[in-house]
Design a protein around this motif. Structure first.
Motif, PDB file in Angstrom:
ATOM      1  N   PHE A 133      13.950   4.739  -2.507  1.00 48.85           N
ATOM      2  CA  PHE A 133      13.551   5.647  -3.571  1.00 48.85           C
ATOM      3  C   PHE A 133      12.646   6.723  -2.988  1.00 48.85           C
ATOM      4  O   PHE A 133      11.970   6.502  -1.975  1.00 48.85           O
ATOM      5  CB  PHE A 133      12.797   4.899  -4.673  1.00 48.85           C
ATOM      6  N   ASP A 134      12.597   7.898  -3.635  1.00 43.06           N
ATOM      7  CA  ASP A 134      11.663   8.930  -3.187  1.00 43.06           C
ATOM      8  C   ASP A 134      10.289   8.684  -3.806  1.00 43.06           C
ATOM      9  O   ASP A 134      10.083   7.717  -4.558  1.00 43.06           O
ATOM     10  CB  ASP A 134      12.189  10.336  -3.484  1.00 43.06           C
ATOM     11  N   MET A 135       9.335   9.546  -3.511  1.00 47.78           N
ATOM     12  CA  MET A 135       7.961   9.332  -3.927  1.00 47.78           C
ATOM     13  C   MET A 135       7.763   9.468  -5.436  1.00 47.78           C
ATOM     14  O   MET A 135       6.707   9.107  -5.973  1.00 47.78           O
ATOM     15  CB  MET A 135       7.036  10.309  -3.201  1.00 47.78           C
ATOM     16  N   TYR A 136       8.793   9.953  -6.140  1.00 48.59           N
ATOM     17  CA  TYR A 136       8.713  10.076  -7.593  1.00 48.59           C
ATOM     18  C   TYR A 136       9.451   8.948  -8.303  1.00 48.59           C
ATOM     19  O   TYR A 136       9.560   8.931  -9.531  1.00 48.59           O
ATOM     20  CB  TYR A 136       9.276  11.423  -8.035  1.00 48.59           C
ATOM     21  N   GLY A 137      10.010   8.015  -7.530  1.00 48.12           N
ATOM     22  CA  GLY A 137      10.697   6.888  -8.119  1.00 48.12           C
ATOM     23  C   GLY A 137      12.168   7.103  -8.369  1.00 48.12           C
ATOM     24  O   GLY A 137      12.814   6.284  -9.039  1.00 48.12           O
ATOM     25  N   SER A 138      12.749   8.171  -7.820  1.00 50.95           N
ATOM     26  CA  SER A 138      14.180   8.430  -7.990  1.00 50.95           C
ATOM     27  C   SER A 138      14.977   7.748  -6.884  1.00 50.95           C
ATOM     28  O   SER A 138      14.591   7.782  -5.714  1.00 50.95           O
ATOM     29  CB  SER A 138      14.462   9.933  -7.967  1.00 50.95           C
ATOM     30  N   PHE A 139      16.094   7.145  -7.254  1.00 54.04           N
ATOM     31  CA  PHE A 139      16.939   6.442  -6.294  1.00 54.04           C
ATOM     32  C   PHE A 139      17.526   7.421  -5.275  1.00 54.04           C
ATOM     33  O   PHE A 139      18.021   8.488  -5.638  1.00 54.04           O
ATOM     34  CB  PHE A 139      18.066   5.710  -7.027  1.00 54.04           C
ATOM     35  N   SER A 156       0.836  -1.193   0.000  1.00 54.64           N
ATOM     36  CA  SER A 156       0.000   0.000   0.000  1.00 54.64           C
ATOM     37  C   SER A 156       0.874   1.247   0.000  1.00 54.64           C
ATOM     38  O   SER A 156       2.038   1.214   0.403  1.00 54.64           O
ATOM     39  CB  SER A 156      -0.930   0.012   1.213  1.00 54.64           C
ATOM     40  N   SER A 157       0.297   2.333  -0.481  1.00 55.60           N
ATOM     41  CA  SER A 157       0.980   3.618  -0.482  1.00 55.60           C
ATOM     42  C   SER A 157       0.330   4.523   0.547  1.00 55.60           C
ATOM     43  O   SER A 157      -0.855   4.376   0.871  1.00 55.60           O
ATOM     44  CB  SER A 157       0.891   4.262  -1.876  1.00 55.60           C
ATOM     45  N   GLU A 158       1.095   5.468   1.059  1.00 53.00           N
ATOM     46  CA  GLU A 158       0.521   6.443   1.981  1.00 53.00           C
ATOM     47  C   GLU A 158      -0.268   7.507   1.230  1.00 53.00           C
ATOM     48  O   GLU A 158      -0.928   8.344   1.839  1.00 53.00           O
ATOM     49  CB  GLU A 158       1.633   7.057   2.838  1.00 53.00           C
ATOM     50  N   ARG A 159      -0.203   7.470  -0.097  1.00 52.81           N
ATOM     51  CA  ARG A 159      -1.093   8.276  -0.923  1.00 52.81           C
ATOM     52  C   ARG A 159      -2.396   7.499  -1.087  1.00 52.81           C
ATOM     53  O   ARG A 159      -2.404   6.380  -1.597  1.00 52.81           O
ATOM     54  CB  ARG A 159      -0.444   8.566  -2.278  1.00 52.81           C
ATOM     55  N   SER A 160      -3.483   8.081  -0.652  1.00 52.01           N
ATOM     56  CA  SER A 160      -4.758   7.378  -0.564  1.00 52.01           C
ATOM     57  C   SER A 160      -5.149   6.751  -1.902  1.00 52.01           C
ATOM     58  O   SER A 160      -5.009   7.350  -2.962  1.00 52.01           O
ATOM     59  CB  SER A 160      -5.850   8.355  -0.121  1.00 52.01           C
TER      60      SER A 160
END
Length: 263
Positions: free
Chosen positions: A183-189, A117-121
């Motif tokens: 990774f950050d929330m945008y998928g960057s390492f 799950s993501s913390e983004r609803s």
């Protein structure tokens, strides 16, 4: 039962305090949400227990296939993932089925093996083993391309992914041979914690916790020294960190503990 560990250089004492215990079979699947409710699926039945261990709801799930994971999307929405059927099916917080199941093939996911799950609803992370990619899906029906991390095998040489988990707007990928990749929330390492033979990973805004056979390794995100914390019970195969509570799964139980730290 509590156990104590002292780290003399920092004069820190750790104490485990047991809170609750829930029965589960070796084949059972479990989860815990942000309110510290515990969900246990055994023999095609899901049970929901509140934060003090009281059974609140029970639901049969025989028609949905074998459960691989049970996700707490948010406090009002839950999801049943079947790797066998490649489906996500939804429940509300009373364990009542709410919508038709999502066929992952409809989102061009061909062999989902890990899910989180993501913390983004209303979003979930799905790892597709066919093309070694991670996708952030909107389960409400928006099919627009969201965050995607492609070719993890080729780019980062991740061949043994055993877990994915999002915490505090960061995504943690555990490779059992190479360690934890962040990774950050945008998928960057962002970072890599090199460890071997790790079982699972969880985190909060302050530290990453990595489970090994007999200990948790605490890795502070501020760069301070790593700390080994001995487990309060033997035989832990899974764990979840929610608020100040650690939930440890063994072959017969899910145990809830609080970790107290003093100086």
């Amino acid at each position: 039962m509590s156990s104590f560990l002292s780290f003399g250089q920092d004069s820190i004492v750790y104490q485990w305090n047991k809170q609750q215990e829930y029965s589960i079979t070796a084949d059972g699947v479990w989860s815990a949400d942000g309110l510290e409710n515990v969900f246990i699926s055994d023999n095609s039945v899901i049970q929901k227990f509140d934060s003090v261990g009281v059974l609140k709801f029970t639901q049969s799930i025989k028609s949905l296939g074998n459960m691989t994971a049970f996700l707490t999307i948010n406090t009002m929405k839950l999801a049943h993932f079947s790797e066998e059927q490649q489906t996500l099916c939804y429940f509300d917080n009373t364990l009542t089925a709410t919508d038709d199941c999502l066929e992952l093939i409809d989102r061009e996911i061909f062999n989902a093996t890990k899910i989180a799950s993501s913390e983004r609803s209303d979003k979930v992370w799905v790892y597709d083993q066919v093309n070694s990619s991670l996708r952030l899906l909107d389960i409400e029906g928006d099919k627009k391309q969201g965050v995607r991390i492609d070719n993890l095998r080729g780019v980062l040489e991740l061949n043994n992914i055993t877990q994915i988990r999002e915490r505090a707007n960061q995504l943690y990928i555990l490779d059992s041979l190479r360690g934890v990749f962040i990774f950050d929330m945008y998928g960057s390492f962002v970072d890599h914690i090199a460890v071997e033979n790790a079982i699972q990973v969880d985190a909060n805004k302050n530290a990453v916790f990595i489970l090994f056979k007999d200990k948790l390794l605490s890795v502070p995100l501020n760069g301070a020294g790593k700390v080994d914390i001995m487990l309060p019970i033997p035989g832990v195969s899974e764990f979840v960190l929610k608020n100040q509570s650690f939930f440890f799964r063994t072959s017969q139980n899910v145990h809830k503990y609080r970790l107290q730290i003093s100086k």
